[in-house]
Design an enzyme around this catalytic site. Structure first.
Site, PDB file in Angstrom:
ATOM      1  NE  ARG A 176      -3.631  -2.462  -0.036  1.00  0.00           N
ATOM      2  CZ  ARG A 176      -3.351  -3.577  -0.737  1.00  0.00           C
ATOM      3  NH1 ARG A 176      -2.266  -3.634  -1.494  1.00  0.00           N
ATOM      4  NH2 ARG A 176      -4.165  -4.610  -0.701  1.00  0.00           N
ATOM      5  CB  SER A 226      -9.876  -3.367   2.737  1.00  0.00           C
ATOM      6  OG  SER A 226     -10.273  -4.504   2.006  1.00  0.00           O
ATOM      7  CD  GLU A 296      -6.045  -1.066   2.233  1.00  0.00           C
ATOM      8  OE1 GLU A 296      -6.451  -1.096   1.063  1.00  0.00           O
ATOM      9  OE2 GLU A 296      -5.839  -2.088   2.906  1.00  0.00           O
TER      10      GLU A 296
END
Length: 303
Positions: A176, A226, A296
């Site tokens: 990420r 998510s 996230e």
């Protein structure tokens, strides 16, 4: 917002692509967010160069966005200029085993282009609700595939309007993460290197991923995907489920009853609702499992 700046922008891009006091709830997959002072949709790299130079010359704050997924805009909105790479910059073309796409091209459309040209390597992206620019920015991934596997070259524009080309290690693609999270440059165009494949096998893989996603994820409700990063050795959704938090609600924000790894907008949720729910989930999971969940979802704008 400086009227001279707005006038100059409308000399660069069509006025319909320069919006003032625009609710960001209309431009994020969460359907949440206060107004942006000025929201601009460039259609080309050249327009992006000119806009970023104007932002620099007028000393305005700048925020860069893709499709608005994986994002929570706070309730007071975003000051300064938001440059959003959307439909006007969503071209996709195939050249041999490479696909070249504008930053605003949706991942599902790029994945579809790959399938149509019997190119394999992008099947995992067929259901990710983001743009190719955002996918590079976050090194998006799913089902054991990630952007790092296929991104060959990225063209980006810096704050002075200069174009830079990134490839290989210079992209700094990790979990990420990418170099663009620290260098502040605007991703404009992405080249993907894929491999020739069997058309039926590619379709079968995409159909399987789509079925798995639709059966497990709350795709019928607004969310940012998510909500938490995967903690080492665990799955965030499993920890949240084991803590008994499915359905937990703060205002209009809810831990999905279908997949605990998702916070959804169950109806008129505010950013504050989402943030308070995230903090409560973090607190309870740490209390029960000793694991600190990290969001996230990117949170931007004024509180």
């Amino acid at each position: 917002m400086d009227k001279n700046f707005i006038e100059a922008c409308r000399g660069v891009v069509k006025s319909g692509r320069v919006l003032l006091d625009e609710p960001m709830s209309l431009h994020t997959t969460f359907k949440i967010g206060g107004p942006a002072d000025c929201l601009i949709f460039p259609a080309t790299m050249e327009e992006t160069q000119q806009i970023l130079k104007l932002v620099r010359d007028y000393h305005l704050p700048l925020t860069l966005l893709g499709n608005g997924s994986n994002l929570l805009v706070r309730d007071k909105g975003i000051r300064g200029v938001v440059v959003k790479f959307g439909e006007p910059m969503s071209y996709i073309r195939c050249e041999g085993t490479r696909i070249i796409a504008g930053a605003g091209a949706l991942l599902k459309d790029v994945s579809e282009c790959a399938a149509e040209n019997q190119l394999t390597g992008l099947e995992y992206a067929c259901g990710i609700p983001g743009s190719i620019g955002g996918a590079v920015f976050m090194n998006a991934g799913a089902y054991d595939g990630e952007t790092k596997d296929v991104a060959a070259l990225v063209r980006a524009v810096d704050g002075d309007g200069a174009v830079h080309v990134f490839s290989g290690d210079a992209l700094e693609l990790g979990y990420r993460h990418s170099v663009f999270q620290t260098n502040g440059e605007a991703i404009c165009e992405v080249e993907l290197q894929l491999q020739p494949g069997d058309g039926k096998a590619i379709r079968a893989k995409m159909d399987d991923f789509t079925q798995r996603r639709e059966s497990k994820q709350p795709l019928d409700m607004p969310s940012a995907g998510s909500t938490f990063k995967r903690p080492a050795g665990y799955y965030a959704g499993t920890l949240i489920d084991q803590t008994g938090l499915k359905g937990l609600q703060v205002g209009g924000a809810q831990v999905s009853t279908k997949h605990a790894g998702f916070v959804v907008n169950a109806g008129n949720a505010t950013a504050d609702d989402v943030i308070r729910l995230i903090r409560e989930v973090q607190r309870r999971v740490y209390e029960k499992h000793g694991v600190r969940l990290q969001p996230e979802v990117r949170m931007i704008g004024e509180e």
